[in-house]
Design a protein around this motif. Structure first.
Motif, PDB file in Angstrom:
ATOM      1  N   GLU A 169       0.536  -1.020   0.432  1.00 43.78           N
ATOM      2  CA  GLU A 169      -0.069  -0.290  -0.159  1.00 43.78           C
ATOM      3  C   GLU A 169       0.890   1.191  -0.084  1.00 43.78           C
ATOM      4  N   THR A 170       0.482   2.961  -0.549  1.00 49.02           N
ATOM      5  CA  THR A 170       0.714   3.547  -0.136  1.00 49.02           C
ATOM      6  C   THR A 170       0.922   3.684   1.178  1.00 49.02           C
ATOM      7  N   PRO A 171       1.651   5.387   1.350  1.00 45.52           N
ATOM      8  CA  PRO A 171       1.863   4.919   3.470  1.00 45.52           C
ATOM      9  C   PRO A 171       0.437   5.773   3.575  1.00 45.52           C
ATOM     10  N   GLU A 172       0.073   7.050   2.191  1.00 43.71           N
ATOM     11  CA  GLU A 172      -1.588   7.829   1.962  1.00 43.71           C
ATOM     12  C   GLU A 172      -2.725   7.045   2.199  1.00 43.71           C
ATOM     13  N   GLN A 173      -2.090   5.763   1.976  1.00 39.40           N
ATOM     14  CA  GLN A 173      -3.647   4.026   2.449  1.00 39.40           C
ATOM     15  C   GLN A 173      -3.422   3.977   3.397  1.00 39.40           C
ATOM     16  N   ARG A 174      -2.067   3.564   3.664  1.00 41.71           N
ATOM     17  CA  ARG A 174      -1.890   3.175   5.139  1.00 41.71           C
ATOM     18  C   ARG A 174      -2.428   3.859   6.224  1.00 41.71           C
ATOM     19  N   GLU A 175      -2.476   5.219   6.360  1.00 39.13           N
ATOM     20  CA  GLU A 175      -2.198   5.873   7.241  1.00 39.13           C
ATOM     21  C   GLU A 175      -4.019   6.418   7.234  1.00 39.13           C
ATOM     22  N   ALA A 176      -4.644   5.794   6.499  1.00 41.06           N
ATOM     23  CA  ALA A 176      -6.365   5.818   6.480  1.00 41.06           C
ATOM     24  C   ALA A 176      -6.724   5.103   7.158  1.00 41.06           C
ATOM     25  N   ARG A 177      -5.762   3.680   6.984  1.00 41.46           N
ATOM     26  CA  ARG A 177      -6.182   2.533   7.045  1.00 41.46           C
ATOM     27  C   ARG A 177      -5.961   2.640   8.959  1.00 41.46           C
ATOM     28  N   ILE A 178      -4.697   3.524   9.283  1.00 44.26           N
ATOM     29  CA  ILE A 178      -4.536   2.965  11.066  1.00 44.26           C
ATOM     30  C   ILE A 178      -5.734   4.121  11.005  1.00 44.26           C
ATOM     31  N   LYS A 179      -5.907   4.720  10.520  1.00 49.38           N
ATOM     32  CA  LYS A 179      -7.092   5.977  11.058  1.00 49.38           C
ATOM     33  C   LYS A 179      -7.962   5.565  11.594  1.00 49.38           C
ATOM     34  N   VAL A 180      -8.478   5.210  10.546  1.00 48.20           N
ATOM     35  CA  VAL A 180      -9.948   4.448  10.383  1.00 48.20           C
ATOM     36  C   VAL A 180      -9.740   3.238  11.570  1.00 48.20           C
ATOM     37  N   LEU A 181      -9.103   2.149  11.711  1.00 46.67           N
ATOM     38  CA  LEU A 181      -9.014   1.286  12.816  1.00 46.67           C
ATOM     39  C   LEU A 181      -8.557   1.894  14.200  1.00 46.67           C
ATOM     40  N   GLU A 182      -8.591   2.708  14.220  1.00 46.61           N
ATOM     41  CA  GLU A 182      -7.945   3.820  15.934  1.00 46.61           C
ATOM     42  C   GLU A 182      -9.797   4.485  16.380  1.00 46.61           C
ATOM     43  N   GLU A 183      -9.617   5.195  15.143  1.00 48.17           N
ATOM     44  CA  GLU A 183     -11.632   5.544  15.781  1.00 48.17           C
ATOM     45  C   GLU A 183     -12.271   3.722  16.355  1.00 48.17           C
ATOM     46  N   GLN A 184     -12.191   2.495  15.405  1.00 50.86           N
ATOM     47  CA  GLN A 184     -12.643   1.808  15.421  1.00 50.86           C
ATOM     48  C   GLN A 184     -12.068   1.322  16.812  1.00 50.86           C
ATOM     49  N   ILE A 185     -10.830   1.306  17.195  1.00 50.65           N
ATOM     50  CA  ILE A 185     -10.655   0.544  19.154  1.00 50.65           C
ATOM     51  C   ILE A 185     -10.900   1.436  20.290  1.00 50.65           C
ATOM     52  N   ASN A 186     -10.941   3.055  19.240  1.00 48.49           N
ATOM     53  CA  ASN A 186     -11.448   3.281  20.534  1.00 48.49           C
ATOM     54  C   ASN A 186     -13.141   3.464  20.647  1.00 48.49           C
ATOM     55  N   GLU A 187     -13.934   3.139  19.757  1.00 43.04           N
ATOM     56  CA  GLU A 187     -15.582   2.907  19.891  1.00 43.04           C
ATOM     57  C   GLU A 187     -14.937   1.425  20.627  1.00 43.04           C
ATOM     58  N   GLY A 188     -14.711   0.621  20.110  1.00 44.74           N
ATOM     59  CA  GLY A 188     -14.484  -0.303  20.635  1.00 44.74           C
ATOM     60  C   GLY A 188     -14.591  -0.363  22.588  1.00 44.74           C
ATOM     61  N   GLU A 189     -13.284  -0.283  22.508  1.00 42.44           N
ATOM     62  CA  GLU A 189     -12.753   0.659  23.786  1.00 42.44           C
ATOM     63  C   GLU A 189     -13.733   1.253  25.339  1.00 42.44           C
ATOM     64  N   GLN A 190     -14.928   1.886  24.876  1.00 43.76           N
ATOM     65  CA  GLN A 190     -15.875   2.136  25.374  1.00 43.76           C
ATOM     66  C   GLN A 190     -17.318   1.491  25.018  1.00 43.76           C
ATOM     67  N   GLN A 191     -17.153   0.358  23.916  1.00 40.15           N
ATOM     68  CA  GLN A 191     -18.370  -0.566  24.504  1.00 40.15           C
ATOM     69  C   GLN A 191     -17.965  -1.624  25.445  1.00 40.15           C
ATOM     70  N   LEU A 192     -16.829  -1.890  25.278  1.00 38.99           N
ATOM     71  CA  LEU A 192     -15.981  -3.459  25.858  1.00 38.99           C
ATOM     72  C   LEU A 192     -16.678  -2.938  27.647  1.00 38.99           C
ATOM     73  N   LYS A 193     -15.716  -1.376  28.006  1.00 38.41           N
ATOM     74  CA  LYS A 193     -16.263  -0.484  29.652  1.00 38.41           C
ATOM     75  C   LYS A 193     -17.846  -0.781  29.549  1.00 38.41           C
ATOM     76  N   SER A 194     -18.494  -0.374  28.607  1.00 35.42           N
ATOM     77  CA  SER A 194     -19.685   0.090  28.839  1.00 35.42           C
ATOM     78  C   SER A 194     -20.952  -1.766  28.898  1.00 35.42           C
ATOM     79  N   LYS A 195     -19.802  -2.817  28.506  1.00 37.89           N
ATOM     80  CA  LYS A 195     -20.762  -4.088  28.455  1.00 37.89           C
ATOM     81  C   LYS A 195     -20.319  -4.186  29.927  1.00 37.89           C
ATOM     82  N   ASN A 196     -18.796  -3.796  30.497  1.00 39.43           N
ATOM     83  CA  ASN A 196     -17.986  -4.185  31.566  1.00 39.43           C
ATOM     84  C   ASN A 196     -18.986  -3.766  33.063  1.00 39.43           C
TER      85      ASN A 196
END
Length: 403
Positions: A319-346
């Motif tokens: 992948e190009t650096p730009e594509q990789r950075e875009a994917r990392i950004k999406v994953l970081e948003e999903q991780i943040n959302e997942g951490e909130q959901q996990l905290k809520s479920k706990n």
């Protein structure tokens, strides 16, 4: 109000009558059913005058709808069970027909007990749908369905899947599920034994009627002994006929045991809900861990595990650096959302365990108290029955002495 018996302090609840009716069902087919008259009367007084009694009719299916709603909206509560829809564990002389008057009467008592259980529960008693069940005859079903409780109900397949796939079940709930299975098994065996004893007892008592017939026939050919034999025969006839009332009373004690037979399933419902919540928590944690690993691999350029994306990269290039950075950004948003959901479920899980265990302890106290009282009353009834048998033979002995 924080005290128990919230509604019982305010109104008296009774199911006072049962009525056989004929109507058309949802398929527009003729059917016969039983309707039950619920009466509520205020025990609070206004200006020295008590409020008039309110009454309305409900079918058994409406009681079922109320309980199904409570199961969905209060999954942490051991919801009181309904009495049986069709007779089970009956001795052979008892009708298993659900339209039999004796069975309908016992079910009427059971439905009243169901409402009183809810009214005395510190949480269920405050429910608006329960209040409307007691007071609003028209459009009550529509009101319940508008809550959307059926959409929130967990599917049986999902619950079964959670049971087998949950990795870290709470030992307390696992033990409770095993206890509920054993409780159901023990009470089932007890009810079967009682039914067999009732069958044999019925035969023994009715055979005493033969004593009455023989003594009566014998008295006809005797002069000096005639009166004594006739009197003894009368006592035997009374004894033989008394078994019908005795076994009818026994059925009420059997119904008390059956309530806790059905309570076993209510306990399992709480356990299943906890398994579902634990399984959802584990799946959320697993998904979060997977996304964190993907993010780390993209950031470092290393792949730890086989993946379709890794194979695609090898085949078609990096992948190009730009594509990789875009994917990392999406994953970081999903991780943040997942951490909130996990905290809520706990938090949700801990709150469920806290509330469920408080209600289970309340249920255990109720169960111990009720079953102790029922078993003692049953023993007292058996003692009384034996004393009556002794009295019959004592009376017969006196009759023979006078011959």
């Amino acid at each position: 109000m924080t005290h128990n018996n919230f509604w019982l302090k305010k109104i008296e609840i009774s199911v006072s009558e049962a009525e056989k009716r004929t109507g058309r069902n949802a398929m527009n087919m003729q059917e016969t059913y039983t309707a039950y008259l619920i009466e509520t009367r205020s025990v609070e007084h206004t200006d020295g005058q008590s409020v008039l009694t309110d009454s309305l009719w409900r079918r058994y299916s409406e009681f079922e709808l109320l309980r199904n709603y409570l199961l969905v909206y209060y999954p942490h509560i051991v919801v009181p069970p309904l009495p049986e829809k069709r007779a089970e564990f009956v001795w052979h002389k008892l009708s298993a027909d659900n339209m039999d008057p004796d069975f309908v009467e016992r079910r009427r008592i059971g439905l009243e007990n169901f409402l009183l259980r809810i009214a005395s529960h510190p949480i269920l008693c405050r429910d608006k749908i329960f209040y409307l069940f007691l007071t609003q005859e028209g459009n009550w079903k529509e009101t319940v369905n508008e809550t959307g409780f059926q959409l929130k109900a967990d599917s049986r397949l999902k619950a079964l899947n959670a049971t087998f796939r949950v990795k870290n079940p709470d030992k307390r709930f696992t033990d409770l599920k095993h206890y509920s299975d054993e409780l159901q098994s023990v009470i089932s065996h007890l009810l079967r034994v009682r039914a067999r004893v009732a069958d044999r007892l019925y035969g023994v008592y009715k055979v005493h009627g033969n004593y009455g017939r023989v003594f009566s026939e014998w008295s006809a050919i005797e002069k000096e002994m005639g009166d004594g034999l006739q009197s003894a025969g009368h006592h035997m006839d009374v004894y033989a006929s008394s078994i019908d009332d005795i076994l009818e009373d026994e059925e009420h004690y059997a119904d008390q045991l059956k309530e806790y037979l059905f309570y076993a399933e209510a306990l399992r419902a709480v356990c299943r809900k906890h398994e579902l919540m634990q399984y959802d928590l584990e799946m959320a944690a697993q998904d979060l861990a997977s996304k964190k690993q993907q993010c780390e691999e993209l950031a470092t350029g290393t792949v730890r595990t086989f993946s379709l994306k890794g194979m695609t990269t090898k085949l078609f290039g990096q992948e190009t650096p730009e594509q990789r950075e875009a994917r990392i950004k999406v994953l970081e948003e999903q991780i943040n959302e997942g951490e909130q959901q996990l905290k809520s479920k706990n938090l949700e899980g801990r709150e469920f365990v806290k509330n469920a265990w408080a209600d289970i302890e309340r249920f255990k106290e109720q169960k111990n108290r009720d079953l102790k009282e029922a078993l003692i009353s049953y023993a007292v009834m058996q003692i009384s029955m034996c004393k009556k048998g002794i009295q019959v033979w004592t009376n017969a002995k006196e009759c023979f002495n006078k011959m």
